[in-house]
Scaffold this motif. Structure first.
Motif, PDB file in Angstrom:
ATOM      1  N   ARG A  79       0.800  -1.215   0.000  1.00  0.00           N
ATOM      2  CA  ARG A  79       0.000   0.000   0.000  1.00  0.00           C
ATOM      3  C   ARG A  79       0.840   1.276   0.000  1.00  0.00           C
ATOM      4  NH1 ARG A  79      -2.625   0.080   5.643  1.00  0.00           N
ATOM      5  NH2 ARG A  79      -0.597  -0.824   6.101  1.00  0.00           N
ATOM      6  N   ALA A  80       1.954   1.246   0.765  1.00  0.00           N
ATOM      7  CA  ALA A  80       2.608   2.507   1.095  1.00  0.00           C
ATOM      8  C   ALA A  80       3.060   3.295  -0.138  1.00  0.00           C
ATOM      9  CB  ALA A  80       3.790   2.239   2.028  1.00  0.00           C
ATOM     10  N   ARG A 104       4.479  -7.909   3.415  1.00  0.00           N
ATOM     11  CA  ARG A 104       5.582  -8.630   4.041  1.00  0.00           C
ATOM     12  C   ARG A 104       5.030  -9.492   5.154  1.00  0.00           C
ATOM     13  NH1 ARG A 104      10.864  -5.679   6.375  1.00  0.00           N
ATOM     14  NH2 ARG A 104       9.478  -5.379   8.126  1.00  0.00           N
ATOM     15  N   ASP A 131       8.143   3.198  -3.574  1.00  0.00           N
ATOM     16  CA  ASP A 131       7.806   2.609  -2.274  1.00  0.00           C
ATOM     17  C   ASP A 131       8.606   3.389  -1.243  1.00  0.00           C
ATOM     18  OD1 ASP A 131       7.436   1.013   0.020  1.00  0.00           O
ATOM     19  OD2 ASP A 131       7.463  -0.845  -1.137  1.00  0.00           O
ATOM     20  N   MET A 133       9.732   2.626   1.648  1.00  0.00           N
ATOM     21  CA  MET A 133      10.695   1.896   2.476  1.00  0.00           C
ATOM     22  C   MET A 133      11.372   0.754   1.709  1.00  0.00           C
ATOM     23  SD  MET A 133      10.073   3.731   5.042  1.00  0.00           S
ATOM     24  CE  MET A 133      10.799   3.140   6.545  1.00  0.00           C
ATOM     25  N   ALA A 135      13.619  -2.124   3.040  1.00  0.00           N
ATOM     26  CA  ALA A 135      14.144  -2.675   4.293  1.00  0.00           C
ATOM     27  C   ALA A 135      15.059  -3.875   4.002  1.00  0.00           C
ATOM     28  CB  ALA A 135      12.985  -3.041   5.218  1.00  0.00           C
ATOM     29  N   THR A 136      14.500  -5.099   3.897  1.00  0.00           N
ATOM     30  CA  THR A 136      15.335  -6.235   3.486  1.00  0.00           C
ATOM     31  C   THR A 136      15.594  -6.186   1.981  1.00  0.00           C
ATOM     32  OG1 THR A 136      13.474  -7.692   2.954  1.00  0.00           O
ATOM     33  CG2 THR A 136      14.239  -7.686   5.243  1.00  0.00           C
ATOM     34  N   GLY A 137      14.743  -5.431   1.267  1.00  0.00           N
ATOM     35  CA  GLY A 137      14.858  -5.354  -0.191  1.00  0.00           C
ATOM     36  C   GLY A 137      14.018  -6.398  -0.899  1.00  0.00           C
ATOM     37  N   SER A 139      10.703  -6.892  -1.074  1.00  0.00           N
ATOM     38  CA  SER A 139       9.534  -6.381  -1.810  1.00  0.00           C
ATOM     39  C   SER A 139       9.977  -5.660  -3.082  1.00  0.00           C
ATOM     40  CB  SER A 139       8.720  -5.425  -0.929  1.00  0.00           C
ATOM     41  OG  SER A 139       8.322  -6.061   0.266  1.00  0.00           O
TER      42      SER A 139
HETATM   43  O1  LIG Z   1      12.233  -4.306   1.921  1.00  0.00           O
HETATM   44  P1  LIG Z   1      11.207  -5.149   2.619  1.00  0.00           P
HETATM   45  O2  LIG Z   1      11.790  -5.917   3.783  1.00  0.00           O
HETATM   46  O3  LIG Z   1      10.454  -6.053   1.693  1.00  0.00           O
HETATM   47  O4  LIG Z   1      10.189  -4.170   3.329  1.00  0.00           O
HETATM   48  C1  LIG Z   1       9.665  -3.037   2.710  1.00  0.00           C
HETATM   49  C2  LIG Z   1       8.214  -3.200   2.405  1.00  0.00           C
HETATM   50  O5  LIG Z   1       7.470  -3.227   3.630  1.00  0.00           O
HETATM   51  C3  LIG Z   1       6.453  -2.243   3.593  1.00  0.00           C
HETATM   52  O6  LIG Z   1       5.270  -2.734   3.093  1.00  0.00           O
HETATM   53  P2  LIG Z   1       4.281  -3.677   3.973  1.00  0.00           P
HETATM   54  O7  LIG Z   1       4.600  -5.109   3.770  1.00  0.00           O
HETATM   55  O8  LIG Z   1       4.275  -3.170   5.400  1.00  0.00           O
HETATM   56  O9  LIG Z   1       2.888  -3.429   3.289  1.00  0.00           O
HETATM   57  P3  LIG Z   1       1.941  -2.131   3.333  1.00  0.00           P
HETATM   58  O10 LIG Z   1       2.574  -1.109   2.424  1.00  0.00           O
HETATM   59  O11 LIG Z   1       0.651  -2.645   2.850  1.00  0.00           O
HETATM   60  O12 LIG Z   1       1.891  -1.646   4.766  1.00  0.00           O
HETATM   61  C4  LIG Z   1       7.043  -1.204   2.680  1.00  0.00           C
HETATM   62  O13 LIG Z   1       6.108  -0.295   2.159  1.00  0.00           O
HETATM   63  C5  LIG Z   1       7.723  -2.024   1.621  1.00  0.00           C
HETATM   64  O14 LIG Z   1       6.862  -2.443   0.594  1.00  0.00           O
END
Ligand SMILES: O=P(O)(O)OC[C@H]1O[C@H](OP(=O)(O)OP(=O)(O)O)[C@H](O)[C@@H]1O
Ligand SMILES: O=c1cc[nH]c(=O)[nH]1
Ligand SMILES: [Mg+2]
Length: 209
Positions: A79-80, A104, A131, A133, A135-137, A139
Motif C-alpha cells: 500500500r505505502a 511482508r 515505495d 521503504m 528494508a530487506t529489499g 519487496s
Molecule cells: O524491503 P522489505 O523488507 O520487503 O520491506 C519493505 C516493504 O514493507 C512495507 O510494506 P508492507 O509489507 O508493510 O505493506 P503495506 O505497504 O501494505 O503496509 C514497505 O512499504 C515495503 O513495501
C-alpha cells in the motif's frame, strides 16, 4: 555504488526528518510523503528523453525540447507506495499508473504477491517504481522481477528511506535498475524494521494499526 543516487538536498532531508518524528500525524505525514516524492522525482526523471518540437513564439519559429511521447509508468508497491504517486504525477500528469500488491509476512519478512496490473506497452515505457521503504529489499526486488517478467526494461526504483541491507540486495539482484534513495539509514532491527527509520510507512500514511 553504480546506479545508486542518495539524495543530499537539504529540503528533502528536512522533510524526511519531519516524517521520522513519531508525533507527526497522518495528515502531515501524507503531505510530506507526496512532497518528497515530487522533489525526488524531479531528480530521478532528469534523463527523460526529449525531442525537438517546432514552436511559434511571438517573435519567430523555433525548435525546442519537449518530453518525447507519453511513455511513462509510475508503479507504486501497495500500500505505502500509493502515497508517492501524487507527487510524481504533479511532474508528469499524463503518466500511466501500474499497481503491484505485496505484503511482508510479519514472521518471515518475505514478500507475498496479491496484485499486479501494469499499463501496456510496458516494454516501451520508462517505469518508476515507488515505495517509501526499502528494508530487506525483498519487496522491491520481487516487484522489479514481476515487472521484468511482464516485459519491462527501463526501470527506476525510488524510495524515501533505505537500509544498507536492502539497498545492497536490490542493487545485486537488479544491477541495471537506477535506484534513488532519500536517506540511507543505519541498519535493520530484529523485526526487519529500519533504524532509525520512521516506523511502518503504510500504517502512518493510511492511519491504520
Ligand atoms: O524491503 P522489505 O523488507 O520487503 O520491506 C519493505 C516493504 O514493507 C512495507 O510494506 P508492507 O509489507 O508493510 O505493506 P503495506 O505497504 O501494505 O503496509 C514497505 O512499504 C515495503 O513495501
Ligand atoms: O521500517 C520499515 C520496514 C518495512 N516497512 C516499513 O514500513 N517500515
Ligand atoms: Mg506496512
Amino acid at each position: 555504488m553504480e546506479n545508486v543516487t542518495i539524495m543530499d538536498h537539504p529540503l528533502i532531508q528536512h522533510k524526511i526528518s519531519r516524517l521520522r518524528d513519531k508525533t507527526t500525524g497522518t495528515n502531515e505525514f501524507r503531505t510530506l510523503v507526496s512532497e518528497i516524492a515530487m522533489l525526488m522525482g524531479f531528480e530521478a526523471l532528469r534523463d527523460l528523453p526529449t525531442e525537438l518540437v517546432e514552436i511559434e513564439t511571438p517573435i519567430e519559429t523555433t525548435k525546442q525540447p519537449m518530453i518525447a511521447g507519453k511513455k511513462m509508468a509510475i508503479v507504486p508497491i501497495l500500500r505505502a507506495g500509493l502515497g508517492m504517486v501524487d507527487g510524481v504525477l504533479n511532474l508528469v500528469p499524463s503518466a500511466k499508473i501500474g499497481h503491484i500488491g505485496l505484503y511482508r509476512d510479519p514472521e518471515t519478512h518475505e514478500p507475498h504477491e496479491y496484485y499486479c496490473k501494469l499499463p501496456e506497452p510496458i516494454d516501451q515505457r520508462t517505469i518508476l517504481v515507488v515505495d517509501p521503504m526499502l528494508a530487506t529489499g525483498g519487496s522491491g526486488a520481487d516487484a522489479i522481477t514481476m515487472i521484468k517478467q511482464h516485459g519491462g526494461k527501463n526501470i527506476k526504483f525510488m524510495c524515501i528511506i533505505a537500509a544498507p541491507e536492502g539497498l545492497e540486495r536490490l542493487h545485486k539482484e537488479h544491477p541495471d535498475v537506477q535506484i534513488y534513495v532519500g536517506a540511507l539509514d543505519r541498519q535493520l532491527n530484529e523485526n526487519a524494521y529500519i533504524c532509525p527509520g520512521l516506523g511502518d510507512a503504510g500504517d502512518r500514511i493510511f492511519g491504520t494499526k
